[in-house]
Design an enzyme around this catalytic site. Structure first.
Site, PDB file in Angstrom:
ATOM      1  N   LYS A 105      15.236  -8.951  11.086  1.00 45.74           N
ATOM      2  CA  LYS A 105      15.718  -8.182   9.784  1.00 45.74           C
ATOM      3  C   LYS A 105      16.730  -9.431   9.662  1.00 45.74           C
ATOM      4  CE  LYS A 105      12.987  -5.764   7.895  1.00 45.74           C
ATOM      5  NZ  LYS A 105      12.042  -5.953   7.240  1.00 45.74           N
ATOM      6  N   SER A 152       0.635  -1.327  -0.038  1.00 43.31           N
ATOM      7  CA  SER A 152      -0.258   0.049   0.125  1.00 43.31           C
ATOM      8  C   SER A 152       0.611   1.287   0.132  1.00 43.31           C
ATOM      9  CB  SER A 152      -0.799  -0.128   1.531  1.00 43.31           C
ATOM     10  OG  SER A 152      -0.414  -0.314   2.680  1.00 43.31           O
ATOM     11  N   TYR A 171      14.591  -4.881  15.788  1.00 40.67           N
ATOM     12  CA  TYR A 171      14.329  -4.590  14.641  1.00 40.67           C
ATOM     13  C   TYR A 171      15.255  -5.334  13.766  1.00 40.67           C
ATOM     14  CZ  TYR A 171      13.581  -2.642   9.712  1.00 40.67           C
ATOM     15  OH  TYR A 171      13.689  -2.105   8.545  1.00 40.67           O
TER      16      TYR A 171
HETATM   17  P1  NAP Z   1       6.285   1.677   5.352  1.00 36.27           P
HETATM   18  O1  NAP Z   1       5.459   2.746   4.498  1.00 36.27           O
HETATM   19  O2  NAP Z   1       5.889   1.797   6.806  1.00 36.27           O
HETATM   20  O3  NAP Z   1       5.090   1.211   4.412  1.00 36.27           O
HETATM   21  C1  NAP Z   1       4.962  -0.345   5.414  1.00 36.27           C
HETATM   22  C2  NAP Z   1       4.067  -1.011   4.150  1.00 36.27           C
HETATM   23  O4  NAP Z   1       3.336  -2.645   5.536  1.00 36.27           O
HETATM   24  C3  NAP Z   1       2.369  -0.624   4.572  1.00 36.27           C
HETATM   25  O5  NAP Z   1       2.418  -1.489   3.185  1.00 36.27           O
HETATM   26  C4  NAP Z   1       2.080  -1.777   5.831  1.00 36.27           C
HETATM   27  O6  NAP Z   1       0.367  -1.855   5.068  1.00 36.27           O
HETATM   28  C5  NAP Z   1       2.608  -2.421   5.425  1.00 36.27           C
HETATM   29  N1  NAP Z   1       2.388  -3.807   6.077  1.00 36.27           N
HETATM   30  C6  NAP Z   1       2.904  -3.268   7.993  1.00 36.27           C
HETATM   31  N2  NAP Z   1       1.975  -4.376   8.394  1.00 36.27           N
HETATM   32  C7  NAP Z   1       1.936  -5.359   7.867  1.00 36.27           C
HETATM   33  C8  NAP Z   1       1.446  -6.366   8.840  1.00 36.27           C
HETATM   34  N3  NAP Z   1       1.051  -7.168   9.605  1.00 36.27           N
HETATM   35  N4  NAP Z   1       0.043  -7.034   7.332  1.00 36.27           N
HETATM   36  C9  NAP Z   1       0.399  -7.100   6.202  1.00 36.27           C
HETATM   37  N5  NAP Z   1       1.025  -5.730   5.883  1.00 36.27           N
HETATM   38  C10 NAP Z   1       1.628  -4.719   6.829  1.00 36.27           C
HETATM   39  O7  NAP Z   1       7.907   0.642   5.210  1.00 36.27           O
HETATM   40  P2  NAP Z   1       8.535   0.767   3.815  1.00 36.27           P
HETATM   41  O8  NAP Z   1       9.438   1.821   4.314  1.00 36.27           O
HETATM   42  O9  NAP Z   1       7.972   0.790   2.728  1.00 36.27           O
HETATM   43  O10 NAP Z   1       9.203  -0.719   3.889  1.00 36.27           O
HETATM   44  C11 NAP Z   1       9.071  -1.677   3.362  1.00 36.27           C
HETATM   45  C12 NAP Z   1       9.999  -2.988   4.064  1.00 36.27           C
HETATM   46  O11 NAP Z   1      11.307  -2.306   3.786  1.00 36.27           O
HETATM   47  C13 NAP Z   1       9.967  -3.051   5.375  1.00 36.27           C
HETATM   48  O12 NAP Z   1       9.537  -4.540   5.976  1.00 36.27           O
HETATM   49  C14 NAP Z   1      10.916  -2.703   5.724  1.00 36.27           C
HETATM   50  O13 NAP Z   1      11.555  -2.938   7.497  1.00 36.27           O
HETATM   51  C15 NAP Z   1      12.170  -2.322   4.962  1.00 36.27           C
HETATM   52  N6  NAP Z   1      13.068  -1.606   4.957  1.00 36.27           N
HETATM   53  C16 NAP Z   1      12.959   0.248   5.398  1.00 36.27           C
HETATM   54  C17 NAP Z   1      13.950   0.513   5.099  1.00 36.27           C
HETATM   55  C18 NAP Z   1      13.391   1.966   5.082  1.00 36.27           C
HETATM   56  O14 NAP Z   1      14.733   2.999   5.161  1.00 36.27           O
HETATM   57  N7  NAP Z   1      12.374   3.391   4.834  1.00 36.27           N
HETATM   58  C19 NAP Z   1      14.645   0.249   5.159  1.00 36.27           C
HETATM   59  C20 NAP Z   1      15.340  -1.283   5.292  1.00 36.27           C
HETATM   60  C21 NAP Z   1      14.750  -1.837   4.568  1.00 36.27           C
HETATM   61  P3  NAP Z   1      -0.556  -0.809   5.729  1.00 36.27           P
HETATM   62  O15 NAP Z   1      -0.373   0.339   5.042  1.00 36.27           O
HETATM   63  O16 NAP Z   1      -1.735  -0.681   5.374  1.00 36.27           O
HETATM   64  O17 NAP Z   1      -0.478   0.134   7.516  1.00 36.27           O
END
Ligand code: NAP
Length: 253
Positions: A165, A20, A161
């Site tokens: 990971k 999303s 976290y």
């Molecule tokens: P984000 O913008 O916070 O989006 C999180 C997504 O996960 C949303 O679509 C949310 O859905 C969904 N979600 C959360 N809990 C869930 C559940 N229980 N079941 C199904 N969906 C769920 O995160 P992002 O930054 O795009 O991160 C995406 C991935 O990359 C994550 O695994 C994060 O740990 C990893 N990551 C991110 C970064 C960074 O710098 N941003 C760095 C390293 C790794 P809703 O919209 O419905 O809440």
């Protein structure tokens, strides 16, 4: 009218968890743009998931919304069974859904550990467990698990976290060994600092400190990650499995 075989993922059925917003949205748009019928999973934010679907469709892609909580084993099983009943198969699984609950370790309650592990690590287990049943029968599958730079570097304030990971990396490598003979490739992508809702609350001082450590001198975008994921599930990556691909501007080498 689309000509079959025109795009690299034509005919493939994909599921992106947490599609999303942020990185998941960019991945869903990229996979749909490459021809895969892409299921966009979300847990709360239906309007944001609809927006992902709108962007996919505006670019000529196809997909559908699918709400479930990745930490709920029964819900995951029902959702993935539903995909196979509707489409006959599931080819690509992107385990992207994740949360952060940061804080000083000595003040971290066991419930925080449980929530982060349930969504970030058990969520990946649940989705892999359900999807691989079908992928094994098909003798074809591509799985990409979203880990993080902090799985390898560690980060103060992110004990739960980073542990979740790091667990994803072990899961990825073991699954890659187990499923390689069935032509299922399992890889992990480890983003660095990517501009999304997850990182938006980090203040300018914190952001500046991180940028100082990034050789490329800037934070990343969701698209920087999405193109790597799209490559890993394409025919061009058929000989890559069990790997962790870093997308971090050099933050960790
Ligand atoms: P984000 O913008 O916070 O989006 C999180 C997504 O996960 C949303 O679509 C949310 O859905 C969904 N979600 C959360 N809990 C869930 C559940 N229980 N079941 C199904 N969906 C769920 O995160 P992002 O930054 O795009 O991160 C995406 C991935 O990359 C994550 O695994 C994060 O740990 C990893 N990551 C991110 C970064 C960074 O710098 N941003 C760095 C390293 C790794 P809703 O919209 O419905 O809440």
């Amino acid at each position: 009218m689309k000509t079959p075989g025109e795009k690299p993922l034509d005919g493939k059925i994909a599921l992106v968890t947490g599609g999303s917003r942020g990185i998941g949205r960019a991945i869903a748009v990229e996979l749909a743009g490459a021809g895969a019928f892409t299921f966009v999973n979300y847990v709360r934010n239906k309007e944001a998931a609809r927006e992902t679907l709108r962007i996919m469709e505006n670019r000529g892609g196809e997909g559908s919304l699918l709400s479930f909580d990745v930490s709920d084993s029964d819900a995951v099983q029902d959702a993935i069974r539903g995909i196979t009943e509707e489409k006959g198969r599931i080819d690509i699984l992107i385990n992207n859904a994740g949360i952060t609950l940061n804080g000083i370790f000595v003040r971290t309650k066991p419930e925080v550990w449980d929530s982060v592990m349930d969504i970030n690590l058990k969520g990946v287990f649940n989705c892999c467990r359900s999807a691989t049943r079908y992928m094994m029968k098909q003798r074809w599958g591509r799985i990409v698990n979203m880990t993080s730079v902090v799985a390898l570097s560690g980060n103060a304030g992110q004990v739960c976290y980073s542990a979740s990971k790091a667990g994803i990396i072990g899961l990825t490598k073991s699954l890659a060994r187990e499923l390689g003979p069935r032509n299922i490739c399992v890889n992990a992508v480890a983003p660095g600092f990517i501009e999304t809702d997850m990182t938006v609350s980090i203040d300018d001082a914190g952001r500046g400190k991180v940028i100082d450590q990034i050789p490329l001198g800037k934070t990343g975008t969701p698209d920087d990650v999405a193109v790597v994921v799209a490559f890993l599930v394409s025919g061009k990556a058929d000989y890559i499995t069990g790997q962790v691909i870093h997308v971090n501007g050099g933050l960790y080498m």
